[in-house]
Design a protein around this motif. Sequence first.
Motif, PDB file in Angstrom:
ATOM      1  N   GLY A 277      41.978  31.244  59.958  1.00 17.33           N
ATOM      2  CA  GLY A 277      40.684  30.695  60.332  1.00 17.33           C
ATOM      3  C   GLY A 277      39.527  31.258  59.540  1.00 17.33           C
ATOM      4  O   GLY A 277      38.401  30.839  59.734  1.00 17.33           O
ATOM      5  N   THR A 278      39.756  32.243  58.649  1.00 19.47           N
ATOM      6  CA  THR A 278      38.666  32.788  57.850  1.00 19.47           C
ATOM      7  C   THR A 278      38.430  31.899  56.629  1.00 19.47           C
ATOM      8  O   THR A 278      39.343  31.274  56.115  1.00 19.47           O
ATOM      9  CB  THR A 278      38.977  34.222  57.374  1.00 19.47           C
ATOM     10  N   VAL A 279      37.186  31.866  56.154  1.00 20.52           N
ATOM     11  CA  VAL A 279      36.828  31.038  55.011  1.00 20.52           C
ATOM     12  C   VAL A 279      37.126  31.798  53.716  1.00 20.52           C
ATOM     13  O   VAL A 279      36.825  32.976  53.585  1.00 20.52           O
ATOM     14  CB  VAL A 279      35.329  30.665  55.073  1.00 20.52           C
ATOM     15  N   VAL A 280      37.739  31.090  52.732  1.00 21.13           N
ATOM     16  CA  VAL A 280      38.113  31.692  51.458  1.00 21.13           C
ATOM     17  C   VAL A 280      37.435  30.914  50.332  1.00 21.13           C
ATOM     18  O   VAL A 280      37.481  29.683  50.308  1.00 21.13           O
ATOM     19  CB  VAL A 280      39.643  31.644  51.258  1.00 21.13           C
ATOM     20  N   SER A 281      36.821  31.632  49.385  1.00 15.86           N
ATOM     21  CA  SER A 281      36.221  30.973  48.231  1.00 15.86           C
ATOM     22  C   SER A 281      37.296  30.684  47.187  1.00 15.86           C
ATOM     23  O   SER A 281      38.405  31.207  47.266  1.00 15.86           O
ATOM     24  CB  SER A 281      35.130  31.861  47.620  1.00 15.86           C
ATOM     25  N   LYS A 282      36.935  29.867  46.201  1.00 14.49           N
ATOM     26  CA  LYS A 282      37.883  29.531  45.136  1.00 14.49           C
ATOM     27  C   LYS A 282      38.320  30.786  44.388  1.00 14.49           C
ATOM     28  O   LYS A 282      39.510  30.979  44.122  1.00 14.49           O
ATOM     29  CB  LYS A 282      37.241  28.567  44.136  1.00 14.49           C
ATOM     30  N   SER A 283      37.355  31.622  44.045  1.00 14.43           N
ATOM     31  CA  SER A 283      37.686  32.825  43.266  1.00 14.43           C
ATOM     32  C   SER A 283      38.569  33.776  44.076  1.00 14.43           C
ATOM     33  O   SER A 283      39.505  34.365  43.531  1.00 14.43           O
ATOM     34  CB  SER A 283      36.421  33.524  42.790  1.00 14.43           C
ATOM     35  N   ALA A 284      38.303  33.912  45.358  1.00 17.19           N
ATOM     36  CA  ALA A 284      39.139  34.770  46.200  1.00 17.19           C
ATOM     37  C   ALA A 284      40.547  34.194  46.299  1.00 17.19           C
ATOM     38  O   ALA A 284      41.538  34.946  46.308  1.00 17.19           O
ATOM     39  CB  ALA A 284      38.532  34.920  47.580  1.00 17.19           C
ATOM     40  N   PHE A 285      40.648  32.867  46.370  1.00 14.23           N
ATOM     41  CA  PHE A 285      41.950  32.203  46.420  1.00 14.23           C
ATOM     42  C   PHE A 285      42.751  32.551  45.175  1.00 14.23           C
ATOM     43  O   PHE A 285      43.932  32.891  45.253  1.00 14.23           O
ATOM     44  CB  PHE A 285      41.758  30.678  46.540  1.00 14.23           C
ATOM     45  N   VAL A 286      42.093  32.492  43.997  1.00 12.48           N
ATOM     46  CA  VAL A 286      42.784  32.786  42.734  1.00 12.48           C
ATOM     47  C   VAL A 286      43.175  34.265  42.686  1.00 12.48           C
ATOM     48  O   VAL A 286      44.286  34.606  42.286  1.00 12.48           O
ATOM     49  CB  VAL A 286      41.894  32.422  41.523  1.00 12.48           C
ATOM     50  N   ARG A 287      42.278  35.151  43.097  1.00 11.72           N
ATOM     51  CA  ARG A 287      42.573  36.585  43.046  1.00 11.72           C
ATOM     52  C   ARG A 287      43.675  36.988  44.020  1.00 11.72           C
ATOM     53  O   ARG A 287      44.389  37.963  43.781  1.00 11.72           O
ATOM     54  CB  ARG A 287      41.305  37.388  43.342  1.00 11.72           C
ATOM     55  N   ASP A 288      43.835  36.260  45.137  1.00 15.50           N
ATOM     56  CA  ASP A 288      44.860  36.599  46.119  1.00 15.50           C
ATOM     57  C   ASP A 288      46.268  36.292  45.621  1.00 15.50           C
ATOM     58  O   ASP A 288      47.231  36.921  46.071  1.00 15.50           O
ATOM     59  CB  ASP A 288      44.621  35.843  47.430  1.00 15.50           C
ATOM     60  N   LEU A 289      46.387  35.367  44.688  1.00 15.68           N
ATOM     61  CA  LEU A 289      47.705  35.023  44.148  1.00 15.68           C
ATOM     62  C   LEU A 289      48.073  36.006  43.047  1.00 15.68           C
ATOM     63  O   LEU A 289      47.195  36.571  42.385  1.00 15.68           O
ATOM     64  CB  LEU A 289      47.688  33.589  43.612  1.00 15.68           C
ATOM     65  N   PRO A 290      49.379  36.220  42.817  1.00 16.63           N
ATOM     66  CA  PRO A 290      49.781  37.172  41.777  1.00 16.63           C
ATOM     67  C   PRO A 290      49.302  36.726  40.393  1.00 16.63           C
ATOM     68  O   PRO A 290      49.301  35.528  40.075  1.00 16.63           O
ATOM     69  CB  PRO A 290      51.305  37.191  41.843  1.00 16.63           C
ATOM     70  N   ALA A 291      48.938  37.680  39.557  1.00 21.26           N
ATOM     71  CA  ALA A 291      48.439  37.378  38.219  1.00 21.26           C
ATOM     72  C   ALA A 291      49.539  36.824  37.323  1.00 21.26           C
ATOM     73  O   ALA A 291      49.254  36.151  36.331  1.00 21.26           O
ATOM     74  CB  ALA A 291      47.846  38.629  37.588  1.00 21.26           C
ATOM     75  N   SER A 292      50.784  37.071  37.674  1.00 24.37           N
ATOM     76  CA  SER A 292      51.896  36.568  36.864  1.00 24.37           C
ATOM     77  C   SER A 292      52.158  35.081  37.099  1.00 24.37           C
ATOM     78  O   SER A 292      52.883  34.446  36.329  1.00 24.37           O
ATOM     79  CB  SER A 292      53.167  37.371  37.163  1.00 24.37           C
TER      80      SER A 292
END
Length: 189
Positions: free
Chosen positions: A11-26
Amino acid sequence: MAAKKTKRATGTVVSKSAFVRDLPASMPAKEVSARAKAAGLTISDRYVHVIRSIAKRSSQGGAKVAVPKTVSRGGRPISPKRAFVLSLPGAVPVAEVIKQAKAQGMKLSTNYVYKIRSRGAVSTSSAKVVAVAAPKARRVGRPAKPPAAAPSAEGTHEERFLSIVLDVGLSRAAAMLEKVRARVKDLAL
């Protein structure tokens, strides 16, 4: 333009950049953008690369290239590129200056190096190179000039004058000489 936000399962709001950073860099950028689309976000592959680049830079602590400490010139700071060019002796060839700058992560053009050197503050070792330059070859049949006398007090003044002109820069030195000529003319009248 504000970043589009989406709600997580909690239920928390996530920004686009946070969405990208939460996923693995690989994870490939195409897959990240596909997952974002499934989550209701519109993200391009380019955006993923930009966000990851920014995150990588901030995690490294913003490592900087080691450049000589800049000083101020008339209250204005000297750029790192200018300080680098001026830190090298004037006798160093331009190609070598560019090569050394590239090794330190700076990109210089030949015109930039010539421009900085002509504006002054080149080290005095270049003055010695100019003063010791070999004489030109003479044509046959031309009378030779008498050999130069040993350096006198005037010779040392000339060398000092030459080094000052090189330090100040040719155009600025010419302007100063014009002021001196005007003063001498005023005194003569």
